[in-house]
Design an enzyme around this catalytic site. Sequence first.
Site, short mmCIF file in Angstrom:
data_model
loop_
_atom_site.label_atom_id
_atom_site.label_comp_id
_atom_site.label_asym_id
_atom_site.label_seq_id
_atom_site.Cartn_x
_atom_site.Cartn_y
_atom_site.Cartn_z
CD GLU A 273 -3.00 -0.94 2.31
OE1 GLU A 273 -2.99 0.08 3.03
OE2 GLU A 273 -3.90 -1.79 2.38
CD GLU B 101 -3.18 -5.85 4.20
OE1 GLU B 101 -4.03 -5.07 4.67
OE2 GLU B 101 -1.97 -5.61 4.18
C1 BG6 Z 1 -4.07 -2.19 5.52
C2 BG6 Z 1 -2.65 -2.25 5.98
O1 BG6 Z 1 -4.31 -0.90 5.08
O2 BG6 Z 1 -5.09 -2.34 6.43
C3 BG6 Z 1 -2.45 -2.84 7.36
O3 BG6 Z 1 -1.81 -2.89 5.06
C4 BG6 Z 1 -3.57 -2.41 8.28
O4 BG6 Z 1 -1.20 -2.46 7.83
C5 BG6 Z 1 -4.89 -2.91 7.70
O5 BG6 Z 1 -3.38 -2.83 9.60
C6 BG6 Z 1 -6.11 -2.54 8.53
O6 BG6 Z 1 -6.19 -1.16 8.75
P1 BG6 Z 1 -6.11 -0.54 10.21
O7 BG6 Z 1 -5.78 0.89 10.00
O8 BG6 Z 1 -7.46 -0.73 10.82
O9 BG6 Z 1 -5.05 -1.28 10.94
#
Ligand code: BG6
Length: 462
Positions: free
Chosen positions: A167, A365
Amino acid sequence: MKKIYKFPEGFWWGSASSAEQSEGKGNTGKGKTIWDHWFEIEKNRFFDEVGPDVTSDFFNRYKEDIKLMKSLSHNSFRMSLSWARLFPNGDGEVNEKAVEFYNNVINTFIDNDVKPFVNLYHFDMPMAMQEKGGWESKEVVEAYANYADTCFELFGDRIEYWFTFNEPLGPVLGGYMQDFHYPNIIDFKRAAQVAFNTILAHAKAVEKFKKHNLKSKIGIILNLSPTYPRSSNKCDVEAARICDLFYNRSFLDPCVKGSFPKKLVDILKKYEQMPVYTQEDIETIKENTAQILGINYYEPRRAKAKENVVNPNSPFMPEWLFDPYILPGRKFNPYRGWEIYEKGILDLCNDVKENYGNIEGFISENGMGVADEARFIENGQINDKYRIEFIKGHLKYIHKAIEEGCNIKGYHLWTFIDCWSWMNAYKNRYGLVSLDLLTQKRTVKKSGEFYKLLSENNGFEE
Ligand code: BG6
């Protein structure tokens, strides 16, 4: 009638995490990152004032954690290496203790038949590099390329899939546009420079990678959000198109096709927001594109035509050209504030199929962060039905995407064990396994059991 959702043989079932969010400091003499620094100077910006010092203690517990992954039938897992651990100053000599740690981690994965996918950068700029200008500096781009080159040399014999960045839009938005990452600057032109230099760093790492003649592949992981207009009104459609250029195509085009969208460049020129670059940089980007694409999908983006005239004395932002749109009655995760729209994943996969040569890809993800999960404990275990529904809901559309010819090779959930979520620290939990922060005890959630069966059956029935 029940339907069986079977996935292609060899489908990657696993999850993802990152060094900064799970390792903790350890004892290798890790250099400070921007997160350590920001936490030191502004603790109050982090939920419950929990910083990145210990997190989920993967540094000390990786052997048991990897065994647990194996017992839940993961066949793959994405980790990241910490630049600041391998090079405490960002450049110079590699730290041998860090090399030993990562060799042990990688070998443990392999011994347990869990394929490690390795990412080189997940928001964790070494502070020494930030002091040199971070991604605004070409010197930092060179130091990153050297770090990447060293990793290919040290670990390249055992890794099948490498990723240059996770990202890269995150640090651009967070650090230079919206104040949720250090260095908390609001300046679009600097953001554009950071974005350009990150893309250049990606290309330079790919260039180095190719010189090693490894059998593996290298790619990038992008957070993509299909962008929908409020309506079919042409003003809304144009607004969504511009929004999409800024937040999806800005990285997708150069990293996969090797060139920038002309319309985006025209807009940046018009508003005098162009980054500084050389013709050689453009050539490097063109020649060194990704060989595999990781797609992180959490939420769609919606846009509408601007309703009000822009304040000319406000700093330039993409939102000068469109307004974000909130869909009335949307499905919504209230803890994270993100819309849930499962079909978005199908639209994304089809976009990649149609417009990006159907490059080999996977969902790198997808996941759901929920607060106070202890509410859902039944007989000592978190019964996270909502997470199981969330996963199935998305998998149905991934299944459809594959049926429609999309080149999707796997699904990685965010995340395995509840991890440290940047400013949100441990507020929202994403794991298949819950973490007791006080004792570091791990307990498999209901979703963990579901995920094990999913992997073993290579699909599910519903
Ligand atoms: C993604 C990232 O954007 O989302 C992670 O690659 C992140 O690092 C995940 O933890 C979830 O988002 P957040 O901000 O709730 O942790």
